[in-house]
Motif scaffolding. Structure first.
Motif, mmCIF file in Angstrom:
data_model
loop_
_atom_site.group_PDB
_atom_site.id
_atom_site.type_symbol
_atom_site.label_atom_id
_atom_site.label_comp_id
_atom_site.label_asym_id
_atom_site.label_seq_id
_atom_site.Cartn_x
_atom_site.Cartn_y
_atom_site.Cartn_z
ATOM 1 N N ASP A 157 0.844 -1.196 0.000
ATOM 2 C CA ASP A 157 0.000 0.000 0.000
ATOM 3 C C ASP A 157 0.877 1.243 0.000
ATOM 4 O OD1 ASP A 157 -1.993 1.873 0.296
ATOM 5 O OD2 ASP A 157 -2.490 1.333 2.356
ATOM 6 N N SER A 158 1.341 1.643 -1.180
ATOM 7 C CA SER A 158 2.263 2.783 -1.269
ATOM 8 C C SER A 158 1.586 4.100 -0.936
ATOM 9 C CB SER A 158 2.869 2.864 -2.681
ATOM 10 O OG SER A 158 1.852 3.141 -3.639
ATOM 11 N N GLY A 159 0.246 4.141 -1.012
ATOM 12 C CA GLY A 159 -0.466 5.392 -0.795
ATOM 13 C C GLY A 159 -0.736 5.715 0.665
ATOM 14 N N CYS A 160 -0.410 4.824 1.571
ATOM 15 C CA CYS A 160 -0.666 5.080 2.994
ATOM 16 C C CYS A 160 0.321 6.121 3.509
ATOM 17 C CB CYS A 160 -0.560 3.799 3.806
ATOM 18 S SG CYS A 160 -0.926 4.041 5.568
ATOM 19 N N GLY A 161 -0.195 7.208 4.068
ATOM 20 C CA GLY A 161 0.676 8.285 4.535
ATOM 21 C C GLY A 161 1.370 8.017 5.841
ATOM 22 N N LEU A 162 0.937 6.997 6.582
ATOM 23 C CA LEU A 162 1.475 6.728 7.913
ATOM 24 C C LEU A 162 2.742 5.882 7.808
ATOM 25 C CD1 LEU A 162 0.690 7.495 10.779
ATOM 26 C CD2 LEU A 162 -0.571 5.350 10.957
ATOM 27 N N LYS A 163 3.875 6.495 8.126
ATOM 28 C CA LYS A 163 5.181 5.820 8.058
ATOM 29 C C LYS A 163 6.078 6.326 9.176
ATOM 30 C CE LYS A 163 5.241 5.081 3.021
ATOM 31 N NZ LYS A 163 3.921 5.680 2.715
ATOM 32 N N VAL A 164 7.078 5.515 9.532
ATOM 33 C CA VAL A 164 8.102 5.909 10.500
ATOM 34 C C VAL A 164 9.466 5.589 9.906
ATOM 35 C CG1 VAL A 164 9.085 5.512 12.792
ATOM 36 C CG2 VAL A 164 6.601 5.490 12.493
ATOM 37 N N PHE A 165 10.388 6.527 9.991
ATOM 38 C CA PHE A 165 11.761 6.295 9.522
ATOM 39 C C PHE A 165 12.679 7.316 10.197
ATOM 40 C CE2 PHE A 165 9.255 8.630 6.365
ATOM 41 C CZ PHE A 165 9.894 9.868 6.365
ATOM 42 N N PRO A 166 13.981 7.035 10.286
ATOM 43 C CA PRO A 166 14.914 8.006 10.868
ATOM 44 C C PRO A 166 15.066 9.235 9.961
ATOM 45 C CG PRO A 166 15.848 5.786 10.863
ATOM 46 C CD PRO A 166 14.647 5.754 9.981
ATOM 47 N N LYS A 167 15.261 10.372 10.576
ATOM 48 C CA LYS A 167 15.492 11.588 9.800
ATOM 49 C C LYS A 167 16.732 11.427 8.919
ATOM 50 C CE LYS A 167 16.284 16.581 10.172
ATOM 51 N NZ LYS A 167 16.274 17.774 11.062
ATOM 52 N N ARG A 168 17.780 10.805 9.485
ATOM 53 C CA ARG A 168 19.015 10.652 8.708
ATOM 54 C C ARG A 168 18.810 9.742 7.493
ATOM 55 N NH1 ARG A 168 19.938 7.798 13.462
ATOM 56 N NH2 ARG A 168 20.193 5.543 13.224
ATOM 57 N N THR A 169 17.848 8.832 7.585
ATOM 58 C CA THR A 169 17.539 7.991 6.424
ATOM 59 C C THR A 169 16.962 8.834 5.304
ATOM 60 O OG1 THR A 169 17.183 6.001 7.747
ATOM 61 C CG2 THR A 169 16.104 6.081 5.599
ATOM 62 N N PHE A 170 16.008 9.691 5.636
ATOM 63 C CA PHE A 170 15.413 10.559 4.619
ATOM 64 C C PHE A 170 16.472 11.478 4.009
ATOM 65 C CE2 PHE A 170 13.187 14.302 3.077
ATOM 66 C CZ PHE A 170 12.108 13.758 2.388
ATOM 67 N N GLN A 171 17.376 11.965 4.836
ATOM 68 C CA GLN A 171 18.409 12.875 4.336
ATOM 69 C C GLN A 171 19.376 12.185 3.381
ATOM 70 O OE1 GLN A 171 19.765 14.108 8.246
ATOM 71 N NE2 GLN A 171 18.838 16.123 8.006
ATOM 72 N N ALA A 172 19.420 10.855 3.413
ATOM 73 C CA ALA A 172 20.299 10.102 2.518
ATOM 74 C C ALA A 172 19.646 9.830 1.159
ATOM 75 C CB ALA A 172 20.696 8.774 3.166
ATOM 76 N N LEU A 173 18.379 10.211 0.999
ATOM 77 C CA LEU A 173 17.645 9.905 -0.229
ATOM 78 C C LEU A 173 17.726 11.057 -1.227
ATOM 79 C CD1 LEU A 173 14.359 8.429 1.325
ATOM 80 C CD2 LEU A 173 16.468 7.224 0.701
ATOM 81 N N PRO A 174 17.636 10.752 -2.524
ATOM 82 C CA PRO A 174 17.551 11.825 -3.520
ATOM 83 C C PRO A 174 16.179 12.482 -3.447
ATOM 84 C CG PRO A 174 17.239 9.694 -4.575
ATOM 85 C CD PRO A 174 17.588 9.412 -3.144
ATOM 86 N N TYR A 175 16.152 13.791 -3.582
ATOM 87 C CA TYR A 175 14.877 14.503 -3.549
ATOM 88 C C TYR A 175 14.370 14.761 -4.961
ATOM 89 C CZ TYR A 175 11.597 18.316 -3.578
ATOM 90 O OH TYR A 175 10.499 19.080 -3.842
#
Length: 245
Positions: A157-175
């Protein structure tokens, strides 16, 4: 003891929904007792009283609130990027602003996150009992099937907005615009662990979605091939030694 948690909510014209959502989030996280948290509201060009309502309910609930306002609407991915950039927390919880994501599910997602041993991870919500119309559910089923076929991100379910992840993980992703639809695939690309948790799905109390299912579908096809390209171009070296002289 939980890490500091930032609940990031992109919102555009969600007066009538956002206040009750903040109240629920505050009640759920205060009940955990041993957690520091904040709500980061990204006001994505709203023309109503979304911000005023959010501040009123946050004050009533004794909820620490950040509000960042875009001059004009930039879309959900950009709003999330803004919110996560400003977040103080080590862990990020994302939620839609319309109240369809149930804050009561957040503790279970945080508990799942505490069990993960890897640096990068994503705990992804799965709305296994969706309340959408049959037409919307059919479109989502087809889109999720196609995405799984090409990306194999392990998320039904890719459309579910409810997620948890580390901030540093998001910062490692391409925007890039619309990246929020592919967070599990992008996190898996950097060897992150993906965990799926069933979550509740509720009806929107007020208003309607700010974008259509068809627009999401067509944009998603283009972006999916972009994510596939990124995955093929990714090289993650395994360091076997490090010497300092």
């Amino acid at each position: 003891m939980h890490p500091f948690v930032s609940v990031v909510i992109p919102a555009k014209n969600e007066q009538g929904n956002i206040g009750l959502l903040i109240k629920e989030i505050s009640e759920v996280l205060h009940a955990l007792g041993n957690i520091q948290f904040e709500v980061v509201l990204v006001n994505d060009g709203s023309k109503d009283n979304t911000v005023i309502e959010a501040k009123e309910f946050a004050a009533q609930s004794q909820c620490q609130l950040q509000v960042i306002s875009h001059e004009a609407s930039c879309g959900q991915s950009t709003a999330l990027h803004t919110g996560i950039f400003h977040a103080k927390g080590e862990w990020i919880v994302t939620s839609d602003a319309d109240g369809q994501n149930d804050p009561a599910d957040i503790p279970a997602l945080l508990q799942a996150a505490q069990q993960v041993q890897t640096e990068h991870f994503c705990i992804a919500g799965f709305r296994n009992k969706r309340l959408d119309t049959p037409w919307v559910r059919l479109q989502s089923k087809i889109a999720n099937g196609i995405r799984q076929r090409f990306l194999n991100d392990g998320v039904p379910d890719s459309g579910c907005g409810l997620k948890v992840f580390p901030k540093r993980t998001f910062q490692a992703l391409p925007y890039f615009d619309h990246m929020h639809r592919f967070l599990p695939a992008l996190i898996k690309r950097i060897n992150g662990k993906i965990v799926v948790c069933p979550v509740n799905h509720r009806n929107r109390a007020v208003g309607q979605s700010n974008y259509t299912a068809w627009s999401r579908a067509w944009v998603g096809v283009v972006d999916m091939f972009g994510v596939m390209w990124l995955r093929k171009r990714t090289k993650l070296p395994r360091i076997i030694s490090e010497e300092i002289e």
